[in-house]
Structures are given as C-alpha cells and as structure tokens.
Design a protein around this motif. Structure first.
Motif, PDB file in Angstrom:
ATOM      1  N   ASP A 277       0.741  -1.173   0.096  1.00  0.00           N
ATOM      2  CA  ASP A 277       0.089  -0.084   0.176  1.00  0.00           C
ATOM      3  C   ASP A 277       0.921   1.236   0.018  1.00  0.00           C
ATOM      4  O   ASP A 277       0.215   2.293  -0.141  1.00  0.00           O
ATOM      5  CB  ASP A 277      -1.238  -0.101   1.049  1.00  0.00           C
ATOM      6  CG  ASP A 277      -0.239  -0.035   2.503  1.00  0.00           C
ATOM      7  OD1 ASP A 277       1.016  -0.586   2.384  1.00  0.00           O
ATOM      8  OD2 ASP A 277      -0.804   0.229   3.570  1.00  0.00           O
ATOM      9  N   ILE A 278       2.298   1.190  -0.137  1.00  0.00           N
ATOM     10  CA  ILE A 278       3.108   2.255  -0.225  1.00  0.00           C
ATOM     11  C   ILE A 278       3.745   2.318  -1.677  1.00  0.00           C
ATOM     12  O   ILE A 278       4.356   1.249  -1.973  1.00  0.00           O
ATOM     13  CB  ILE A 278       4.110   2.156   1.022  1.00  0.00           C
ATOM     14  CG1 ILE A 278       3.703   2.067   2.160  1.00  0.00           C
ATOM     15  CG2 ILE A 278       5.161   3.456   0.728  1.00  0.00           C
ATOM     16  CD1 ILE A 278       4.464   1.844   3.445  1.00  0.00           C
ATOM     17  N   TYR A 310       9.567  15.826  -2.829  1.00  0.00           N
ATOM     18  CA  TYR A 310       8.600  14.566  -2.595  1.00  0.00           C
ATOM     19  C   TYR A 310       7.970  14.722  -1.228  1.00  0.00           C
ATOM     20  O   TYR A 310       7.009  13.977  -0.968  1.00  0.00           O
ATOM     21  CB  TYR A 310       8.859  13.427  -2.935  1.00  0.00           C
ATOM     22  CG  TYR A 310       9.474  13.411  -4.548  1.00  0.00           C
ATOM     23  CD1 TYR A 310       8.537  13.441  -5.526  1.00  0.00           C
ATOM     24  CD2 TYR A 310      10.754  13.529  -4.966  1.00  0.00           C
ATOM     25  CE1 TYR A 310       8.867  13.758  -6.600  1.00  0.00           C
ATOM     26  CE2 TYR A 310      11.300  13.436  -6.223  1.00  0.00           C
ATOM     27  CZ  TYR A 310      10.251  13.811  -7.038  1.00  0.00           C
ATOM     28  OH  TYR A 310      10.467  13.597  -8.700  1.00  0.00           O
ATOM     29  N   ASN A 311       8.601  15.424  -0.345  1.00  0.00           N
ATOM     30  CA  ASN A 311       8.085  15.547   1.158  1.00  0.00           C
ATOM     31  C   ASN A 311       6.693  16.202   1.079  1.00  0.00           C
ATOM     32  O   ASN A 311       6.591  17.127   0.545  1.00  0.00           O
ATOM     33  CB  ASN A 311       8.836  16.130   2.207  1.00  0.00           C
ATOM     34  CG  ASN A 311       8.373  16.360   3.494  1.00  0.00           C
ATOM     35  OD1 ASN A 311       7.477  15.261   3.922  1.00  0.00           O
ATOM     36  ND2 ASN A 311       8.538  17.457   4.189  1.00  0.00           N
ATOM     37  N   GLY A 312       5.591  15.278   1.435  1.00  0.00           N
ATOM     38  CA  GLY A 312       4.433  15.730   1.255  1.00  0.00           C
ATOM     39  C   GLY A 312       3.563  15.309   0.095  1.00  0.00           C
ATOM     40  O   GLY A 312       2.244  15.342   0.075  1.00  0.00           O
ATOM     41  N   ASP A 313       4.124  14.905  -1.059  1.00  0.00           N
ATOM     42  CA  ASP A 313       3.640  13.860  -1.892  1.00  0.00           C
ATOM     43  C   ASP A 313       3.051  12.712  -1.574  1.00  0.00           C
ATOM     44  O   ASP A 313       3.609  11.917  -0.746  1.00  0.00           O
ATOM     45  CB  ASP A 313       4.791  13.922  -3.080  1.00  0.00           C
ATOM     46  CG  ASP A 313       4.166  13.301  -4.333  1.00  0.00           C
ATOM     47  OD1 ASP A 313       3.175  12.492  -4.396  1.00  0.00           O
ATOM     48  OD2 ASP A 313       4.478  13.698  -5.547  1.00  0.00           O
ATOM     49  N   ARG A 314       1.800  12.610  -1.714  1.00  0.00           N
ATOM     50  CA  ARG A 314       1.190  11.269  -1.328  1.00  0.00           C
ATOM     51  C   ARG A 314       1.613  10.140  -1.563  1.00  0.00           C
ATOM     52  O   ARG A 314       1.493   9.297  -1.190  1.00  0.00           O
ATOM     53  CB  ARG A 314      -0.349  11.373  -1.342  1.00  0.00           C
ATOM     54  CG  ARG A 314      -0.965  12.679  -0.647  1.00  0.00           C
ATOM     55  CD  ARG A 314      -2.632  12.877  -0.854  1.00  0.00           C
ATOM     56  NE  ARG A 314      -3.210  11.500  -0.514  1.00  0.00           N
ATOM     57  CZ  ARG A 314      -4.612  11.480  -0.559  1.00  0.00           C
ATOM     58  NH1 ARG A 314      -5.223  12.306  -1.182  1.00  0.00           N
ATOM     59  NH2 ARG A 314      -5.142  10.234  -0.021  1.00  0.00           N
ATOM     60  N   ARG A 315       2.186  10.170  -2.827  1.00  0.00           N
ATOM     61  CA  ARG A 315       2.752   8.810  -3.260  1.00  0.00           C
ATOM     62  C   ARG A 315       4.071   8.202  -2.650  1.00  0.00           C
ATOM     63  O   ARG A 315       4.257   7.322  -2.710  1.00  0.00           O
ATOM     64  CB  ARG A 315       3.124   9.259  -4.922  1.00  0.00           C
ATOM     65  CG  ARG A 315       1.883   9.459  -5.934  1.00  0.00           C
ATOM     66  CD  ARG A 315       2.389   9.793  -7.058  1.00  0.00           C
ATOM     67  NE  ARG A 315       3.170  11.132  -7.008  1.00  0.00           N
ATOM     68  CZ  ARG A 315       3.759  11.727  -8.158  1.00  0.00           C
ATOM     69  NH1 ARG A 315       3.467  11.129  -9.401  1.00  0.00           N
ATOM     70  NH2 ARG A 315       4.493  12.718  -7.943  1.00  0.00           N
ATOM     71  N   TYR A 317       6.394   7.869   0.633  1.00  0.00           N
ATOM     72  CA  TYR A 317       6.271   7.695   2.117  1.00  0.00           C
ATOM     73  C   TYR A 317       8.031   7.845   2.400  1.00  0.00           C
ATOM     74  O   TYR A 317       8.857   7.138   2.534  1.00  0.00           O
ATOM     75  CB  TYR A 317       5.923   6.393   2.566  1.00  0.00           C
ATOM     76  CG  TYR A 317       5.729   6.213   4.187  1.00  0.00           C
ATOM     77  CD1 TYR A 317       4.843   6.828   4.841  1.00  0.00           C
ATOM     78  CD2 TYR A 317       6.725   5.164   4.721  1.00  0.00           C
ATOM     79  CE1 TYR A 317       4.913   6.741   6.095  1.00  0.00           C
ATOM     80  CE2 TYR A 317       6.502   5.181   6.220  1.00  0.00           C
ATOM     81  CZ  TYR A 317       5.590   5.815   6.859  1.00  0.00           C
ATOM     82  OH  TYR A 317       5.604   5.351   8.047  1.00  0.00           O
ATOM     83  N   SER A 333       5.881  -1.925   0.411  1.00  0.00           N
ATOM     84  CA  SER A 333       6.116  -0.938  -0.493  1.00  0.00           C
ATOM     85  C   SER A 333       6.463  -1.594  -1.875  1.00  0.00           C
ATOM     86  O   SER A 333       6.779  -2.788  -2.184  1.00  0.00           O
ATOM     87  CB  SER A 333       7.321  -0.005  -0.240  1.00  0.00           C
ATOM     88  OG  SER A 333       7.219   0.585   1.092  1.00  0.00           O
TER      89      SER A 333
END
Length: 454
Positions: A277-278, A310-315, A317, A333
């Motif tokens: 799910d990651i 990409y910090n904050g990008d929901r795709r 982790y 992942s």
C-alpha cells in the motif's frame, strides 16, 4: 530376567537381541555355521556403528588444529561455538568448484574473536567480514586444514567492529595497522605469504570505499590502498564501473550484510506477494540543510533534493528518523529508493530485493554484485542523479507499464538468495557466489601454478 527374555518389550528389544546372541546356550546349535554366524553378525553391526560415528562431516576441534611451528590456536571459541550450534551437514561441492581448497589462517583473538563481544559486530551492514569467515569455517568440503594443499588463504581480520561511542558508527582508523600486523604475523610464522607475495590471499573489506579505509571519498583516494594489500584479493562492497583508485586491486564485489533471519521473520508476518500500500518508500538520512564537509556534500545532495521535492507528496512515504521495524515498511512498498550516501552502495539494495520491493538505484556509475546471478536490469530501476526531479513521472510510468514483469523477476527466490549470507553456505547464496567468483581466479593460486608447470 527370564521373563524379559521370553517376552521382550519394544524398549528392551535391543537388549533382548544382544542377550540372545551372546548367550548361545539358550538354544541348541544345529551346525558350525549356525554357531558362529551370530557372532559375525554382531561384530558387523558394531563395526558399522563405530565407523558411522567416527567418519562424519563434523569439523576437527579448533583447539586441536595446528600448523607445525605456529604458536597460535585457531580463530575463536566464540566463532567455533556459533558455527557448530546446529548439526548441519555441508552439501558436496558444486561441480564447478571441483577440488578448490581454502585454508583459514590461525590468528590470535584480538584480530577477530575479541570484537564479537559487541553483538553488533556480527549483524551490522559491514558484517560480511564475520559472515564469510563463519561460512568458510563450515564449508567442510572447501576448507582444508593442510595449507600445502590450499589454493587460496583466507585471512580473518575484523576491522569494522570498532564502534564510535559518540554516534555508534564504525571507526576504521585502526584498519591499516591491524591488517599490517596480521600480515606480519602470518608472513613470519608461515611460508605461504612470502612465496606468492600474497597473491593467493583473501581479505574481506566491507567499508564505504573498500581498502582505502575512509568514508569520505576524497580522503579515501588520498590514502589509497595500502601497499601490503595491493597484490592480494579483496572481497569488497565498493564498486564503480569506471577507473577508481579504491578498486585498483584484484577484487570480488560483494553485497552488504543483512541478517537473513531478520528477513525471514519479516516475511513470516507479511508475505512477499502480499498487499503493498506504499508506492514509494525511503527512510534514512535526508539533510534539509546539507553541510559542506571538506568541499563535499552528503549524498551529493541527492537525498536533500528527494526530501525537498517529494516530502508531502502522497505517493511518497519519506521518513528521516530511524525505526527498528523499517523492514515492515519495505515489505509494504512497491518502489524503494536506494540513493547513494557517502559511497554509492547501500544496504537498502539487499533489503529491497530480499523483501520484494523494486529497488530504485540513484547512484551514478555504481557497480552491482554478482551480475551473472542477479540480473539487475530485470529486477530494478536506475535513475540518474540529475533526474531525481523526474522520479514521480518515471515511477508512475513504470507502474502503468511493466511493473508486473519486474516484480515477477524480482520475486524469484534465487535472486534474494544470491545476496544473503548464511552461517552454513547454501548453493546459490552470497558465499556460494563469492566462491564461484574466486574459482575464476585460480590462476592466482601458487599451488595450481606449480602443478601446471610440472
């Protein structure tokens, strides 16, 4: 006693048979043959069981193995207890290894055993130096106790177990002197180093920049490989596909160490083909404001760029702090980022493969271990350092096109097996791959060269 002989129970049957054979007076003899055949039968059984007991694959006790003229006992009680804690029997040599023989040097405990008092020594990312030693101690069909029949000589020195009391990282400033001391010892007490100038001797050097012994590349290059190692064979984690002073030595590229039992425990809780799910995962050091250290930035600022973009990008982790259970995140992942640190290689390469997460390698020019066994282009993605800003689009494209093919290749058990070290070498595992690579270097064997010249 009479009743026991007349009606033997299952528990007493062995005793009953013995008594029937020994007490021949219990039944009348009918012929000379009948008189003696029981004695012959009993003697044969006894000889069989005694032979089976003494002729085994168990190693000779280390305390009893010595080379004439040597004042030192073999490697270590701790290692001996570890490698003999189970009664595995070594498989026969694979046909490709034929009669390859490796001799393991006797060294005082300060070169190896003493470092094992810290449990981290045998399970951190540089611990292949311990793992390969253990596997060779157990490789009864490869190992020889007669150095005169050896093709190669393994020198078991642990130089990466001196952990800093400040940050816990391995400190390797003592590596050169410790290895130099070991070579002085074996060249003084044995004739084998001097006759070949060390060309058939093997060392494990599992540090950032191999036998240059420094984490910082510029400092590693300045120091270079010590002269006393330049003629030997180095098993090292550092490798690039261009000329580099820190691999300017006969070498075999090996994977960083990941404890196989830890991988197995993770997969028992979450199977390889389970739900992921990651989409994109990375946990590790990502400096928000990278420090200039001697003109160099950690990870060439690649990790900083990953965090910023990409910090904050929901795709994605992304986590900057340590977490002991991070393998449980890897197994959830789809893609696992494997960016360079101070060196191009990373333990994430092995963990990603072993836990079925597609490695995304971001380290220009990296050379990867065992390419004949691990088809890296078929199980991983390589992204140029300059293209970090395009990561999102690249991974979305792969997910929509050939992800299932990559995962099918990646989830082949033979792939992860080739990157994991076991205490008892298994066909196809990381130590097996090392031996396979060494077999191709038999031209460096002093013994073989002498035999071929006769």
């Amino acid at each position: 006693m009479a009743s026991e002989l007349q009606k033997p129970t299952k528990k007493k049957r062995g005793f009953y048979v013995k008594m029937r054979i020994l007490h021949k007076g219990r039944q009348p003899d009918k012929s000379l043959f009948f008189k003696y055949y029981k004695w012959v039968l009993w003697f044969s059984f006894t000889l069989y069981f005694l032979t089976s007991f003494f002729i085994t694959n168990e190693p000779i006790p280390l305390s009893k193995i010595r080379v004439s003229g040597s004042q030192y006992s073999l490697a270590s009680r701790v290692l001996f207890e570890s490698v003999n804690k189970t009664s595995y029997k070594s498989k026969p040599n694979p046909a490709s290894f034929k009669d390859l023989k490796i001799y393991i040097y006797e060294l005082p405990s300060e070169y190896n055993e003493d470092w094992l008092s810290n449990k981290r020594c045998s399970n951190h990312l540089f611990a292949s130096e311990v793992a390969i030693h253990r596997a060779l101690l157990n490789a009864y069909n490869l190992r020889t106790f007669d150095p005169y029949e050896a093709d190669f000589f393994f020198v078991p020195v642990y130089v990466s177990c001196n952990f800093s009391t400040v940050n816990g990282f391995p400190v390797i400033g003592h590596a050169r002197s410790l290895l130099s001391s070991a070579i002085q010892l074996i060249s003084t007490n044995y004739p084998f180093w001097n006759r070949s100038q060390g060309s058939d001797h093997i060392f494990v050097v599992s540090h950032d920049h191999g036998a240059c012994f420094h984490a910082m590349e510029n400092r590693a290059i300045d120091g270079g490989i010590p002269e006393f190692l330049k003629n030997s064979m180095i098993l090292q984690t550092f490798g690039v596909n261009y000329k580099h002073p820190c691999q300017d030595v006969e070498n075999v590229l090996i994977p960083p160490y990941i404890p196989p039992e830890r991988v197995r425990r993770t997969l028992e809780k979450a199977p390889l083909t389970g739900n992921r799910d990651i989409m994109v995962f990375f946990r590790g050091k990502m400096e928000v404001h990278p420090k200039n250290i001697s003109g160099k930035f950690y990870s060439k600022r690649v990790r900083t760029e990953i965090w910023r973009r990409y910090n904050g990008d929901r795709r994605f982790y992304l986590q900057r702090h340590r977490f002991a259970g991070y393998q449980s995140e890897i197994v959830r992942s789809v893609f696992c980022l494997c960016p360079l640190g101070w060196a191009p290689w990373s333990p994430r390469l092995v963990e990603s493969v072993a836990l079925g997460c597609v490695p995304v390698i971001i380290a220009d020019g990296i050379r990867l271990p065992f390419p004949s066994a691990v088809k890296w282009p078929e199980i991983s993605l390589t992204v140029a350092e300059r293209d970090v800003g395009k990561l999102g689009k690249i991974l979305e494209h792969v997910a929509a096109t050939n992800l299932s093919t990559i995962q099918k290749n990646l989830w082949d058990p033979a792939v992860s097996r080739a990157l994991l070290f076991n205490d008892h070498m298994e066909e196809g595992d990381a130590t097996w791959q090392v031996i396979d690579s060494l077999y191709l270097k038999l031209d460096r064997s002093y013994r073989r060269s002498k035999l071929s010249s006769q």
